[in-house]
Design an enzyme around this catalytic site. Sequence first.
Site, short mmCIF file in Angstrom:
data_model
loop_
_atom_site.label_atom_id
_atom_site.label_comp_id
_atom_site.label_asym_id
_atom_site.label_seq_id
_atom_site.Cartn_x
_atom_site.Cartn_y
_atom_site.Cartn_z
N GLY A 1 -24.42 43.66 29.76
CA GLY A 1 -24.65 45.07 30.03
C GLY A 1 -25.80 45.35 30.98
O GLY A 1 -26.10 44.57 31.88
N SER A 2 -26.45 46.48 30.72
CA SER A 2 -27.42 47.03 31.68
C SER A 2 -28.59 46.11 32.00
O SER A 2 -29.33 46.40 32.94
CB SER A 2 -27.96 48.34 31.13
OG SER A 2 -26.91 49.18 30.76
N THR A 3 -28.79 45.04 31.23
CA THR A 3 -29.89 44.14 31.57
C THR A 3 -29.71 43.59 32.98
O THR A 3 -30.67 43.19 33.62
CB THR A 3 -29.95 42.96 30.58
OG1 THR A 3 -28.65 42.39 30.47
CG2 THR A 3 -30.43 43.41 29.21
N LYS B 1 -28.91 45.32 35.55
CA LYS B 1 -29.35 46.27 36.58
C LYS B 1 -30.68 45.84 37.19
O LYS B 1 -30.97 46.12 38.35
CB LYS B 1 -29.50 47.66 35.95
CG LYS B 1 -28.16 48.30 35.67
CD LYS B 1 -28.28 49.60 34.94
CE LYS B 1 -26.91 50.08 34.53
NZ LYS B 1 -26.95 51.06 33.45
#
Lengths: 576, 145
Positions: free
Chosen positions: A289-291, A293
């Site tokens: 997931g967003s890690t 980004k």
Amino acid sequence: MTELAPAPGAAPRGGLPAFRREQVRMLFLMLAFVVCYGAVGFKMGMMAASEPVEPTLAGGSELPAAPVRGEIVDRQGRLIAANLPGWSLYAHPREIRHPAKVAHALSQIFPDLDPESLTRVLASDRAFAWIKRPITPRQKQVVMELGVPGLRFGRRDIRIYPAGNLTGHLMVGVKPGREDVRFAEIVGRGGLERYFDDQLRDPALTGRPIELSIDLTAQMALSEVLRDGVRRFEAKGAAGIVMSVETGEIVAMVSLPDFDPNAPPEHFTGAAELNPRFNRAAQGIYELGSTFKVLTAVMALDAGLVRPDTLIDTKTRLAARGHSIRDMHRMPPRMTVTDIVVRSSNIGSARMAMMLGTGRVQEYLKRLGMFDALPIELAEAARARPLLPPDWTDLSTMTISFGHGLAVSPTHLAAAYATVANGGRRVAPSLLKGGSGMGGEQVFSEEASATMMAILREVVSRGTGRRADVPGYEVGGKTGTADKPRSDGKGYHKDRVIATFAAVFPTTAPKYVVVVSLDEPVDRSGPRPIREASRTAVPVVGQVIARIAPILGMRPFTSPIVGPAGGGVTTVPVGR
Amino acid sequence: MKKLGYVFAVIAIVVVAVWTYRTNYETKSTLARIEDLRDRIAGAKERTRVLRVEWAYLNAPERLAELVLRHNDKLGLVTLHPESFAYVAMIPYAPGAYVPTVPEVVDIEEFRLLPPPDMPLPVARPEHIEIEAAVLEAIGVEAGQ
């Protein structure tokens, strides 16, 4: 005619004795050679014919000079894997008079032996049969007191892991290899034991223990905190890694549920992901997931495409191949790069990835080691390769920019964050003290790395990571809440997530990376169940840092201010 | 003259024979002793190994944690936390005592506390303390090997 010079043709009167003397000399010489060569030949024959004997320190004693299998210690020299002297029990059934009686007595000593099948074995006409191995010295004593002829003992070492469950996934355990009455091989079953099998079994090396980067105390603290987190958030499991930024040494690595390597579970019938032997930290491949980004943003910063305050359009949905990318929450129409990371905008990340282009994103990910199996020293790691999109399109690049479509292990993520934190120099994870010595390649510029650290600090000071802000340690990090893919392959679960928080501390001079992943956590303390990482993985990481940083000898960045005479003393952070 | 030579020769042979005999037996007994010593060394090593494993087992973190949990009413131990670190300035000084005036600063690179320039830092406890023989005798401890 004189005797001295016989006339030619005349029979030599004194010649015969002289001739015989030479003969005697020659015979003597031959004898001497025969004796000499005979001695050499005899010695060679003896050496060739003699029984090979294990070199022992005490000639003739039954104690071997060195342990049969090398020891493994943690970074402080505390034993993680060692050997205890033990025995194996075998029988010569032909010598046993009363098989039923003996079988009954043995089953009293070893409750797991079945007296009936044992009676059959002992009554058989076999010359040899194993009865039980290994047994402890005390059990040996009891068997000896039975005084039964035909029961015998062979020396055997027992592999033991004093730290038990804490080292379960690292050690996995051992199994007996080839064995005989006089010797037995112990073979690694998995983990480090299998990876270093040759080295551990090499008789020349068994005297020197393998030193790991693991710190048992830190490992214990991480395990305790994760266990608490799993209980509090009703998670199915958890993975946690603490890694040194400069060397890639893994100081602690925990996967829950765990198991005891002294008695590893043989068979597991439930779902594979619930098997306690499964190492979520190194074997588990997840979309994190967003890690991701953070990685997208640091790539864009390094490529010089953006600065932290560059405004990027986050309003219009991105569309590609009939899919459109949107954000979870309402976002402002234009955001800075810092805000895209702090407030976790999918559209912003995807746009930055498109600015970079698929080729460059792939190149960066490749240099971060995201396409290769983990280089750590666990036998299982080599088989757990990251899952890449089979057909890498621009849509893949966009989704990967916010952590969907590329599945890696939490350790991959920790190594990537360590690389970002280490001034952009590549960090290769390792379980050996001192690190593996690989890496060092400059992936990102030092400037991009420093900028990213400041952004990560903001995520914790004002963004989704607030609950991990341990005063004095300047924690920075990024949350990631990824929906779990359905096992039938039809999209994603709505209410099952992998909540991850990847943290770096302290951000001004990064020392350690902490990654915690919780499997299906849910916070039911409020009116509605909350599954976001900011409420689950983040507070767990906060506790991990508060527990582990002091253990690793780190003093918080606080400085006391002495108040007026006799007044209280307060501490204030001095970090930037 | 010749007889004297024989006598000397015989004496020499006897002396050499006695010397050889004794050396032979000395060598054999030394070999036996070496073997015995090696046996004892191996035994001691084995015991050390067992004791080390036992020590590691008794000090396994999970076991210690359980023991602390069970006996903490008497032990009163607390987990090490960031707040566990203190500064000299936090110590309440007696009235009129020396008070360091320079604030203490944490070295960001090393995580060490930098001492104020005018104050000596406490020295870490040495691992081995040499105690004079006379002191040992006075407290009734025999000097060990």
